[in-house]
Design a protein around this motif. Sequence first.
Motif, PDB file in Angstrom:
ATOM      1  N   ARG A  11      69.574  44.291  38.350  1.00 62.64           N
ATOM      2  CA  ARG A  11      68.208  44.543  38.789  1.00 62.64           C
ATOM      3  C   ARG A  11      68.178  44.514  40.311  1.00 62.64           C
ATOM      4  NH1 ARG A  11      68.155  41.621  34.107  1.00 62.64           N
ATOM      5  NH2 ARG A  11      66.612  42.198  32.523  1.00 62.64           N
ATOM      6  N   ASP A  41      56.581  46.294  42.889  1.00 67.43           N
ATOM      7  CA  ASP A  41      56.718  47.732  42.678  1.00 67.43           C
ATOM      8  C   ASP A  41      58.065  48.267  43.151  1.00 67.43           C
ATOM      9  OD1 ASP A  41      56.307  47.466  45.384  1.00 67.43           O
ATOM     10  OD2 ASP A  41      54.762  49.016  45.534  1.00 67.43           O
ATOM     11  N   SER A  42      58.899  47.400  43.688  1.00 67.42           N
ATOM     12  CA  SER A  42      60.226  47.834  44.132  1.00 67.42           C
ATOM     13  C   SER A  42      61.312  47.560  43.102  1.00 67.42           C
ATOM     14  CB  SER A  42      60.592  47.129  45.443  1.00 67.42           C
ATOM     15  OG  SER A  42      60.892  45.752  45.222  1.00 67.42           O
ATOM     16  N   ALA A  61      65.623  44.954  43.884  1.00 70.80           N
ATOM     17  CA  ALA A  61      64.252  44.874  44.392  1.00 70.80           C
ATOM     18  C   ALA A  61      64.308  44.619  45.882  1.00 70.80           C
ATOM     19  CB  ALA A  61      63.464  43.766  43.688  1.00 70.80           C
ATOM     20  N   ASN A  95      72.800  44.228  32.683  1.00 69.47           N
ATOM     21  CA  ASN A  95      71.974  44.977  33.625  1.00 69.47           C
ATOM     22  C   ASN A  95      72.099  44.398  35.023  1.00 69.47           C
ATOM     23  OD1 ASN A  95      70.496  46.764  31.695  1.00 69.47           O
ATOM     24  ND2 ASN A  95      69.758  44.819  30.897  1.00 69.47           N
ATOM     25  N   ARG A 118      63.807  47.811  40.171  1.00 71.81           N
ATOM     26  CA  ARG A 118      64.445  48.857  39.364  1.00 71.81           C
ATOM     27  C   ARG A 118      65.629  48.243  38.629  1.00 71.81           C
ATOM     28  NH1 ARG A 118      60.458  50.525  41.152  1.00 71.81           N
ATOM     29  NH2 ARG A 118      59.991  52.515  42.168  1.00 71.81           N
ATOM     30  N   ARG A 119      65.915  48.768  37.444  1.00 71.98           N
ATOM     31  CA  ARG A 119      67.018  48.268  36.634  1.00 71.98           C
ATOM     32  C   ARG A 119      68.061  49.354  36.429  1.00 71.98           C
ATOM     33  NH1 ARG A 119      62.341  46.410  35.305  1.00 71.98           N
ATOM     34  NH2 ARG A 119      62.003  44.187  34.872  1.00 71.98           N
ATOM     35  N   ARG A 120      69.315  48.933  36.421  1.00 71.97           N
ATOM     36  CA  ARG A 120      70.419  49.836  36.133  1.00 71.97           C
ATOM     37  C   ARG A 120      71.346  49.140  35.126  1.00 71.97           C
ATOM     38  NH1 ARG A 120      67.321  52.269  38.895  1.00 71.97           N
ATOM     39  NH2 ARG A 120      67.736  53.562  40.748  1.00 71.97           N
ATOM     40  N   TYR A 161      70.297  52.858  44.124  1.00 72.67           N
ATOM     41  CA  TYR A 161      68.969  52.284  44.375  1.00 72.67           C
ATOM     42  C   TYR A 161      68.497  52.568  45.797  1.00 72.67           C
ATOM     43  CZ  TYR A 161      65.341  48.756  45.163  1.00 72.67           C
ATOM     44  OH  TYR A 161      64.156  48.122  45.491  1.00 72.67           O
ATOM     45  N   ASP A 188      61.390  39.072  35.715  1.00 74.65           N
ATOM     46  CA  ASP A 188      62.416  39.199  36.751  1.00 74.65           C
ATOM     47  C   ASP A 188      62.561  37.892  37.518  1.00 74.65           C
ATOM     48  OD1 ASP A 188      63.120  42.053  36.449  1.00 74.65           O
ATOM     49  OD2 ASP A 188      61.026  42.371  36.987  1.00 74.65           O
TER      50      ASP A 188
END
Length: 334
Positions: A20, A35-36, A22, A18, A38-40, A55, A309
Amino acid sequence: MERPAGEWVLLADVGGTNVRFALADTGAAMPLLGDSVRRRRVADFASFGDAARDYLKALPQRPRRGVFAVAGPVTGDSVRMTNHPWLLSRSALMDELALGELSIVNDFAAMSHCVPLLGARDVHPLGGAHRAADPHRRCTYAIVGPGTGLGVGGLIVEQGRYIALETEGGHVGFAPGDEVELEVLRRLIPRFGRVSAERVLCGSGLVNLHAALHPDAAPRTTPEAITAAAADDPACSATLDRFCAMLGSIAGDFALAFGAWDGVYISGGLTPKLLARLEAGEFRRRFESKGRYARVLANVPTIAVLHEDAGLLGAAALAVLDAGRALAPVQAPA
């Protein structure tokens, strides 16, 4: 999203499975903006740049600075990942993502910097005497993390300065601790030639370990299959117990190698899933089982990192330091 107190910085923690993303706010007391995050999945994108643009397209404004933590050795402009074919070029990514400044660091250099920002809920002691950091002396920590690979880093804290040790320690040779592990080594040599610690102490390493320990058992092809079956399958349960014992052994080795008398942090994606076994099994005994140095290791704390994280948290800490700001620890390292 609120206006930043300092400056927004694009963060990335690039692993073998992954990536990540932010944002960090370099003026905030807690720089990682939760809150920023996100994972791909890296398998879903042809390049890191494609994943980053995916992103960025959702952000109200583009950051002008970036800190990217990459699972691989960082020795020049281009960084090739160890467990994935992506190639990251600092100069090319600055143009592609319109960044004025970009730092690319080893993932465990970033992971090491997360230590001062870990709160009480982000860590769990695994044994050893708790030791408050002494601001008047140099303190040294090791960070060992089984995930897609086996990451190893170090952190030196001295007079408010934080110095990370960038290493590829996961690729040191696997050292068996008993006859069972010696047989594991014998069974893996024909397959790999040289057997590194990472070959048995990461996600794919767990699969290798299960196959070597239980050649006649039902094959398990993923780490998830082993952890899911452990409650009902004695072979899978024994594999996890052995994995934790071996992790303790190499964590103790790096405490010795780095002189990390102030603590060893166990991070990585597998750690929270194995927490109960790390506490109840052979992890701590093997950590301390260092012959003439057993009494020294008995006083070294081992701490599980539970922050989801932690790599991004460390990248956020680096963003603060790169901005010339002081890093305010959430709590003194253990």
